[in-house]
Design a protein around this motif. Structure first.
Motif, PDB file in Angstrom:
ATOM      1  N   PRO A   1      -1.629  -4.894  15.210  1.00 40.66           N
ATOM      2  CA  PRO A   1      -0.828  -4.410  14.071  1.00 40.66           C
ATOM      3  C   PRO A   1      -1.665  -3.793  12.965  1.00 40.66           C
ATOM      4  O   PRO A   1      -1.211  -2.887  12.262  1.00 40.66           O
ATOM      5  CB  PRO A   1      -0.097  -5.673  13.588  1.00 40.66           C
ATOM      6  CG  PRO A   1      -0.895  -6.813  14.100  1.00 40.66           C
ATOM      7  CD  PRO A   1      -1.515  -6.355  15.372  1.00 40.66           C
ATOM      8  N   ILE A   2      -2.906  -4.261  12.810  1.00 39.83           N
ATOM      9  CA  ILE A   2      -3.770  -3.709  11.764  1.00 39.83           C
ATOM     10  C   ILE A   2      -4.152  -2.266  12.082  1.00 39.83           C
ATOM     11  O   ILE A   2      -4.186  -1.411  11.190  1.00 39.83           O
ATOM     12  CB  ILE A   2      -5.026  -4.587  11.579  1.00 39.83           C
ATOM     13  CG1 ILE A   2      -4.632  -5.914  10.918  1.00 39.83           C
ATOM     14  CG2 ILE A   2      -6.084  -3.876  10.750  1.00 39.83           C
ATOM     15  CD1 ILE A   2      -5.774  -6.848  10.633  1.00 39.83           C
ATOM     16  N   VAL A   3      -4.419  -1.982  13.347  1.00 39.88           N
ATOM     17  CA  VAL A   3      -4.755  -0.611  13.744  1.00 39.88           C
ATOM     18  C   VAL A   3      -3.579   0.318  13.456  1.00 39.88           C
ATOM     19  O   VAL A   3      -3.756   1.437  12.947  1.00 39.88           O
ATOM     20  CB  VAL A   3      -5.128  -0.562  15.239  1.00 39.88           C
ATOM     21  CG1 VAL A   3      -5.241   0.890  15.715  1.00 39.88           C
ATOM     22  CG2 VAL A   3      -6.443  -1.294  15.477  1.00 39.88           C
ATOM     23  N   PHE A   4      -2.364  -0.148  13.744  1.00 42.24           N
ATOM     24  CA  PHE A   4      -1.178   0.662  13.455  1.00 42.24           C
ATOM     25  C   PHE A   4      -1.048   0.934  11.956  1.00 42.24           C
ATOM     26  O   PHE A   4      -0.786   2.066  11.535  1.00 42.24           O
ATOM     27  CB  PHE A   4       0.073  -0.045  13.970  1.00 42.24           C
ATOM     28  CG  PHE A   4       1.356   0.579  13.508  1.00 42.24           C
ATOM     29  CD1 PHE A   4       1.741   1.827  13.971  1.00 42.24           C
ATOM     30  CD2 PHE A   4       2.174  -0.067  12.587  1.00 42.24           C
ATOM     31  CE1 PHE A   4       2.924   2.423  13.537  1.00 42.24           C
ATOM     32  CE2 PHE A   4       3.346   0.512  12.143  1.00 42.24           C
ATOM     33  CZ  PHE A   4       3.719   1.764  12.618  1.00 42.24           C
ATOM     34  N   LEU A   5      -1.266  -0.103  11.144  1.00 39.99           N
ATOM     35  CA  LEU A   5      -1.178   0.067   9.692  1.00 39.99           C
ATOM     36  C   LEU A   5      -2.307   0.960   9.170  1.00 39.99           C
ATOM     37  O   LEU A   5      -2.123   1.682   8.188  1.00 39.99           O
ATOM     38  CB  LEU A   5      -1.204  -1.297   8.999  1.00 39.99           C
ATOM     39  CG  LEU A   5       0.041  -2.166   9.188  1.00 39.99           C
ATOM     40  CD1 LEU A   5      -0.163  -3.549   8.565  1.00 39.99           C
ATOM     41  CD2 LEU A   5       1.261  -1.497   8.571  1.00 39.99           C
TER      42      LEU A   5
ATOM     43  N   ILE B   1      -5.911 -10.752   4.620  1.00 44.58           N
ATOM     44  CA  ILE B   1      -5.868  -9.977   3.382  1.00 44.58           C
ATOM     45  C   ILE B   1      -5.730  -8.485   3.688  1.00 44.58           C
ATOM     46  O   ILE B   1      -4.939  -7.777   3.034  1.00 44.58           O
ATOM     47  CB  ILE B   1      -7.127 -10.238   2.532  1.00 44.58           C
ATOM     48  CG1 ILE B   1      -7.139 -11.689   2.040  1.00 44.58           C
ATOM     49  CG2 ILE B   1      -7.183  -9.282   1.343  1.00 44.58           C
ATOM     50  CD1 ILE B   1      -8.371 -12.060   1.265  1.00 44.58           C
ATOM     51  N   LEU B   2      -6.470  -7.998   4.683  1.00 40.57           N
ATOM     52  CA  LEU B   2      -6.398  -6.586   5.046  1.00 40.57           C
ATOM     53  C   LEU B   2      -4.997  -6.218   5.531  1.00 40.57           C
ATOM     54  O   LEU B   2      -4.457  -5.172   5.160  1.00 40.57           O
ATOM     55  CB  LEU B   2      -7.427  -6.273   6.127  1.00 40.57           C
ATOM     56  CG  LEU B   2      -7.467  -4.822   6.627  1.00 40.57           C
ATOM     57  CD1 LEU B   2      -7.741  -3.859   5.476  1.00 40.57           C
ATOM     58  CD2 LEU B   2      -8.516  -4.659   7.720  1.00 40.57           C
ATOM     59  N   PHE B   3      -4.390  -7.081   6.332  1.00 43.07           N
ATOM     60  CA  PHE B   3      -3.029  -6.829   6.821  1.00 43.07           C
ATOM     61  C   PHE B   3      -2.054  -6.710   5.663  1.00 43.07           C
ATOM     62  O   PHE B   3      -1.224  -5.796   5.619  1.00 43.07           O
ATOM     63  CB  PHE B   3      -2.599  -7.962   7.762  1.00 43.07           C
ATOM     64  CG  PHE B   3      -1.214  -7.799   8.316  1.00 43.07           C
ATOM     65  CD1 PHE B   3      -0.981  -6.984   9.404  1.00 43.07           C
ATOM     66  CD2 PHE B   3      -0.139  -8.461   7.741  1.00 43.07           C
ATOM     67  CE1 PHE B   3       0.306  -6.828   9.921  1.00 43.07           C
ATOM     68  CE2 PHE B   3       1.146  -8.314   8.237  1.00 43.07           C
ATOM     69  CZ  PHE B   3       1.368  -7.492   9.330  1.00 43.07           C
TER      70      PHE B   3
END
Length: 214
Positions: A31-35, A84-86
């Motif tokens: 999900p982080i890559v998508f965001l 935190i990044l998410f």
């Protein structure tokens, strides 16, 4: 990118809760890559915020390393950074009021929503005051130095902001009393789901499934 605030709050809670009680795995990056992709234009600002937050995270990890071992410390460091990044990526375009609206849509208690709303409003107004003062200092060619004049200037600024905050709070209280405020505010509760919401839900679901079966 405008994600649904209610969905964003739910997904932020699920992702943070899942990662908090798990070891770091590669699929948590899905999900982080998508965001990252949909927030490409704001990446520098987001990563800058993460960098400053890492000062505190590093201290926590250092204490854990002293008390436990290197593996636990590095695992904590990566997990906290991912959480935190998410959240930074998820709410990068939020002005705070979106989060309040998300709580309203999710039927949080009225007093909680109204308290959060006016807290965000006060913070927003305080940030405007700080920006105006900053612009005024730049206009007057003020340079921060290690001397008494600089200390007095910053002391006066903090004192002014404190007094203005107290004054606004008292005025708000008086307004509430005059209008017989009962703790209810009314916001738009339109629940619109965009394609980014659906894709992010899908990726979070994939992450949950991989966590359950791997």
């Amino acid at each position: 990118m405008n994600l649904n605030p209610a969905i964003s709050l739910i997904l932020a809670f699920l992702y943070s809760l899942l990662l908090s009680f798990s070891n770091v795995e590669i699929y948590f990056l899905i999900p982080i890559v998508f965001l990252f992709i949909i927030n490409f234009n704001n990446l520098f600002k987001i990563l800058k915020k993460l960098f400053f937050l890492n000062i505190f995270i590093f201290v926590l990890s250092l204490f854990l390393y002293i008390e436990s071992n290197f593996y636990e410390a590095i695992n904590l460091f990566i997990r906290v950074n991912l959480i935190i990044l998410f959240n930074l990526l998820l709410f990068s375009n939020s002005n705070g009021f979106d989060i309040v609206r998300g709580c309203y849509i999710l039927k949080f208690p009225n007093k909680f929503v109204s308290t959060l709303y006016f807290t965000v409003k006060m913070i927003f107004e305080l940030s405007l005051d700080i920006q105006n003062i900053k612009n005024s200092l730049i206009t007057r060619n003020f340079k921060a130095k290690t001397n008494m004049f600089t200390y007095k200037t910053f002391g006066n600024i903090f004192g002014l902001l404190f007094v203005k905050s107290i004054s606004r709070a008292m005025n708000l209280k008086s307004t509430f009393e005059l209008r017989h405020f009962q703790g209810d505010i009314f916001l738009s509760d339109d629940f619109i789901v965009c394609k980014y919401d659906i894709i992010l839900i899908f990726f979070i679901s994939i992450t949950l499934i991989l966590k359950a079966f791997i």
